[in-house]
Design a protein around this motif. Structure first.
Motif, PDB file in Angstrom:
ATOM      1  N   ASP A   1      -5.872  -3.785  -1.149  1.00 36.46           N
ATOM      2  CA  ASP A   1      -6.822  -3.777  -0.018  1.00 36.46           C
ATOM      3  C   ASP A   1      -6.100  -3.584   1.308  1.00 36.46           C
ATOM      4  OD1 ASP A   1      -8.910  -4.157  -1.678  1.00 36.46           O
ATOM      5  OD2 ASP A   1      -9.284  -6.258  -1.146  1.00 36.46           O
ATOM      6  N   GLU A   2      -4.988  -4.285   1.460  1.00 38.88           N
ATOM      7  CA  GLU A   2      -4.238  -4.225   2.723  1.00 38.88           C
ATOM      8  C   GLU A   2      -3.700  -2.812   2.984  1.00 38.88           C
ATOM      9  OE1 GLU A   2      -3.882  -6.161   5.168  1.00 38.88           O
ATOM     10  OE2 GLU A   2      -2.120  -5.377   6.220  1.00 38.88           O
ATOM     11  N   LEU A   3      -3.150  -2.161   1.959  1.00 38.58           N
ATOM     12  CA  LEU A   3      -2.586  -0.818   2.148  1.00 38.58           C
ATOM     13  C   LEU A   3      -3.690   0.206   2.423  1.00 38.58           C
ATOM     14  CD1 LEU A   3       0.229  -0.928  -0.566  1.00 38.58           C
ATOM     15  CD2 LEU A   3       0.474  -1.202   1.909  1.00 38.58           C
ATOM     16  N   LYS A   4      -4.840   0.012   1.796  1.00 39.05           N
ATOM     17  CA  LYS A   4      -5.982   0.896   2.087  1.00 39.05           C
ATOM     18  C   LYS A   4      -6.451   0.667   3.519  1.00 39.05           C
ATOM     19  CE  LYS A   4      -7.731   1.588  -2.587  1.00 39.05           C
ATOM     20  NZ  LYS A   4      -8.661   1.082  -3.618  1.00 39.05           N
ATOM     21  N   ARG A   5      -6.480  -0.593   3.933  1.00 41.04           N
ATOM     22  CA  ARG A   5      -6.905  -0.943   5.282  1.00 41.04           C
ATOM     23  C   ARG A   5      -5.977  -0.301   6.322  1.00 41.04           C
ATOM     24  NH1 ARG A   5      -5.971  -4.184   9.233  1.00 41.04           N
ATOM     25  NH2 ARG A   5      -4.106  -5.063   8.283  1.00 41.04           N
ATOM     26  N   ARG A   6      -4.682  -0.179   5.963  1.00 37.14           N
ATOM     27  CA  ARG A   6      -3.703   0.425   6.880  1.00 37.14           C
ATOM     28  C   ARG A   6      -3.772   1.950   6.881  1.00 37.14           C
ATOM     29  NH1 ARG A   6       1.960  -3.018   6.121  1.00 37.14           N
ATOM     30  NH2 ARG A   6       1.046  -5.097   6.366  1.00 37.14           N
ATOM     31  N   GLY A   7      -4.645   2.519   6.038  1.00 37.94           N
ATOM     32  CA  GLY A   7      -4.869   3.971   6.095  1.00 37.94           C
ATOM     33  C   GLY A   7      -4.128   4.809   5.075  1.00 37.94           C
ATOM     34  N   ALA A   8      -3.656   4.188   3.982  1.00 39.12           N
ATOM     35  CA  ALA A   8      -2.997   4.974   2.930  1.00 39.12           C
ATOM     36  C   ALA A   8      -3.973   6.006   2.366  1.00 39.12           C
ATOM     37  CB  ALA A   8      -2.528   4.032   1.816  1.00 39.12           C
ATOM     38  N   ALA A   9      -3.435   7.174   1.982  1.00 44.57           N
ATOM     39  CA  ALA A   9      -4.289   8.224   1.406  1.00 44.57           C
ATOM     40  C   ALA A   9      -4.749   7.825   0.006  1.00 44.57           C
ATOM     41  CB  ALA A   9      -3.523   9.541   1.359  1.00 44.57           C
ATOM     42  N   SER A  10      -3.868   7.153  -0.731  1.00 44.77           N
ATOM     43  CA  SER A  10      -4.233   6.646  -2.056  1.00 44.77           C
ATOM     44  C   SER A  10      -3.336   5.460  -2.378  1.00 44.77           C
ATOM     45  CB  SER A  10      -4.098   7.732  -3.137  1.00 44.77           C
ATOM     46  OG  SER A  10      -2.737   8.080  -3.316  1.00 44.77           O
ATOM     47  N   VAL A  11      -3.838   4.550  -3.181  1.00 43.32           N
ATOM     48  CA  VAL A  11      -3.057   3.382  -3.600  1.00 43.32           C
ATOM     49  C   VAL A  11      -3.270   3.173  -5.094  1.00 43.32           C
ATOM     50  CG1 VAL A  11      -2.582   0.920  -3.276  1.00 43.32           C
ATOM     51  CG2 VAL A  11      -3.431   2.268  -1.341  1.00 43.32           C
ATOM     52  N   GLU A  12      -2.188   3.293  -5.862  1.00 41.59           N
ATOM     53  CA  GLU A  12      -2.251   3.030  -7.298  1.00 41.59           C
ATOM     54  C   GLU A  12      -1.205   1.986  -7.645  1.00 41.59           C
ATOM     55  OE1 GLU A  12      -4.610   4.069  -9.077  1.00 41.59           O
ATOM     56  OE2 GLU A  12      -5.343   5.923  -8.142  1.00 41.59           O
ATOM     57  N   VAL A  13      -1.277   1.486  -8.888  1.00 45.30           N
ATOM     58  CA  VAL A  13      -0.408   0.379  -9.294  1.00 45.30           C
ATOM     59  C   VAL A  13       0.317   0.683 -10.601  1.00 45.30           C
ATOM     60  CG1 VAL A  13      -0.368  -2.042 -10.021  1.00 45.30           C
ATOM     61  CG2 VAL A  13      -1.928  -1.326  -8.194  1.00 45.30           C
ATOM     62  N   PHE A  14       1.615   0.386 -10.617  1.00 44.26           N
ATOM     63  CA  PHE A  14       2.390   0.347 -11.855  1.00 44.26           C
ATOM     64  C   PHE A  14       2.865  -1.096 -12.023  1.00 44.26           C
ATOM     65  CE2 PHE A  14       7.016   1.014 -13.411  1.00 44.26           C
ATOM     66  CZ  PHE A  14       6.702   0.553 -14.676  1.00 44.26           C
ATOM     67  N   ALA A  15       2.460  -1.722 -13.122  1.00 44.98           N
ATOM     68  CA  ALA A  15       2.931  -3.076 -13.414  1.00 44.98           C
ATOM     69  C   ALA A  15       3.574  -3.081 -14.791  1.00 44.98           C
ATOM     70  CB  ALA A  15       1.774  -4.069 -13.373  1.00 44.98           C
ATOM     71  N   LEU A  16       4.822  -3.512 -14.842  1.00 41.55           N
ATOM     72  CA  LEU A  16       5.541  -3.507 -16.122  1.00 41.55           C
ATOM     73  C   LEU A  16       4.922  -4.482 -17.117  1.00 41.55           C
ATOM     74  CD1 LEU A  16       7.993  -2.449 -17.736  1.00 41.55           C
ATOM     75  CD2 LEU A  16       9.314  -4.349 -16.770  1.00 41.55           C
ATOM     76  N   LEU A  17       4.519  -5.651 -16.633  1.00 38.83           N
ATOM     77  CA  LEU A  17       3.945  -6.673 -17.511  1.00 38.83           C
ATOM     78  C   LEU A  17       2.609  -7.159 -16.970  1.00 38.83           C
ATOM     79  CD1 LEU A  17       7.071  -8.999 -17.933  1.00 38.83           C
ATOM     80  CD2 LEU A  17       6.320  -7.229 -19.529  1.00 38.83           C
ATOM     81  N   SER A  18       1.775  -7.617 -17.887  1.00 33.61           N
ATOM     82  CA  SER A  18       0.503  -8.197 -17.481  1.00 33.61           C
ATOM     83  C   SER A  18       0.151  -9.331 -18.425  1.00 33.61           C
ATOM     84  CB  SER A  18      -0.586  -7.114 -17.524  1.00 33.61           C
ATOM     85  OG  SER A  18      -1.842  -7.695 -17.284  1.00 33.61           O
ATOM     86  N   LYS A  19      -0.374 -10.411 -17.837  1.00 32.75           N
ATOM     87  CA  LYS A  19      -0.904 -11.515 -18.649  1.00 32.75           C
ATOM     88  C   LYS A  19      -2.416 -11.492 -18.487  1.00 32.75           C
ATOM     89  CE  LYS A  19       2.843 -14.934 -18.296  1.00 32.75           C
ATOM     90  NZ  LYS A  19       3.239 -16.192 -17.619  1.00 32.75           N
ATOM     91  N   PRO A  20      -3.122 -10.740 -19.330  1.00 37.81           N
ATOM     92  CA  PRO A  20      -4.578 -10.581 -19.155  1.00 37.81           C
ATOM     93  C   PRO A  20      -5.335 -11.914 -19.205  1.00 37.81           C
ATOM     94  CG  PRO A  20      -3.751  -9.129 -20.892  1.00 37.81           C
ATOM     95  CD  PRO A  20      -2.617 -10.005 -20.494  1.00 37.81           C
ATOM     96  N   SER A  21      -4.836 -12.858 -20.013  1.00 36.29           N
ATOM     97  CA  SER A  21      -5.563 -14.127 -20.164  1.00 36.29           C
ATOM     98  C   SER A  21      -5.538 -14.968 -18.889  1.00 36.29           C
ATOM     99  CB  SER A  21      -4.979 -14.936 -21.323  1.00 36.29           C
ATOM    100  OG  SER A  21      -3.648 -15.300 -21.028  1.00 36.29           O
TER     101      SER A  21
END
Ligand code: PRP
Length: 185
Positions: free
Chosen positions: A117-137
């Protein structure tokens, strides 16, 4: 540092160095295709994401820029306070930039949700995420992770950037810590 070097503290290995390398290479190939000609800015969240950023940025086959942000969503313990504060901000102006956030792990999702949200608010053209690990639970806030590595169970993991009390970040694989280490002997 390898598991054998701290074997008295480790219960078992969860993601081997070979698995980490292979996943990072696979995602780097995809990102190189998706971002060709876009000069993306890789934003790593300190400190945990440093190992992932270094290996990932070398594995991509396109020019990228890198920047760092230090955020805190935790108090002194291991439970998220839900509040994100900026300890150290980016040096880059993100306006009009294609941003790829690089994270080591998504737990509650609060850090990432705030940052996207913050990077979009600052005017980024696009914001995507790469996360090596995730704990879905453990998820409390939904975050759209375009490049997802390994899903892991809700266990206390360390290594490849992840710490317990600033220790084990330099372990070259990801491992489950023995409860005796954090519960006191
Ligand atoms: C970890 C991790 C993420 C965040 C994920 O960082 O690197 O940034 O927590 O948790 P969340 O999904 O519940 O928000 P931490 O605050 O432990 O700092 P560190 O990277 O310096 O270890």
């Amino acid at each position: 540092m390898r598991i054998a070097d701290v074997k008295e503290d480790i219960d078992h290995e969860l993601v081997s160095k070979a698995q980490i390398d292979s996943k990072i290479r696979e995602i780097a190939a995809q990102v190189s295709e998706d971002y060709r000609g876009k000069n993306p800015l890789l934003v790593a969240v300190l400190k945990g994401a440093v190992n992932t950023l270094v290996e990932f940025s070398q594995a991509v086959s396109i020019p990228v820029q890198i920047d760092f942000m230090s955020l805190s969503s935790y108090g002194s313990g291991t439970v998220s306070s839900g509040q994100v504060t900026v300890r150290q901000d980016l040096s880059a102006d993100v306006r009009g930039r294609h941003i790829l956030i690089v994270e080591d792990i998504i737990d509650s999702g609060r850090t990432l949700a705030w940052l996207v949200d913050e990077l979009k608010r600052r005017g980024a053209a696009s914001v995507e995420v790469f996360a090596l690990l995730s704990k879905p639970s453990r998820r409390e806030v939904e975050v759209d992770v375009k490049y997802a590595g390994y899903e892991i169970p809700d266990e206390f993991v360390v290594g490849f950037g992840l710490d317990y009390d600033e220790r084990y970040r330099n372990l070259d694989s990801i491992a489950v810590l023995k409860p005796s280490v954090y519960q006191g002997e």
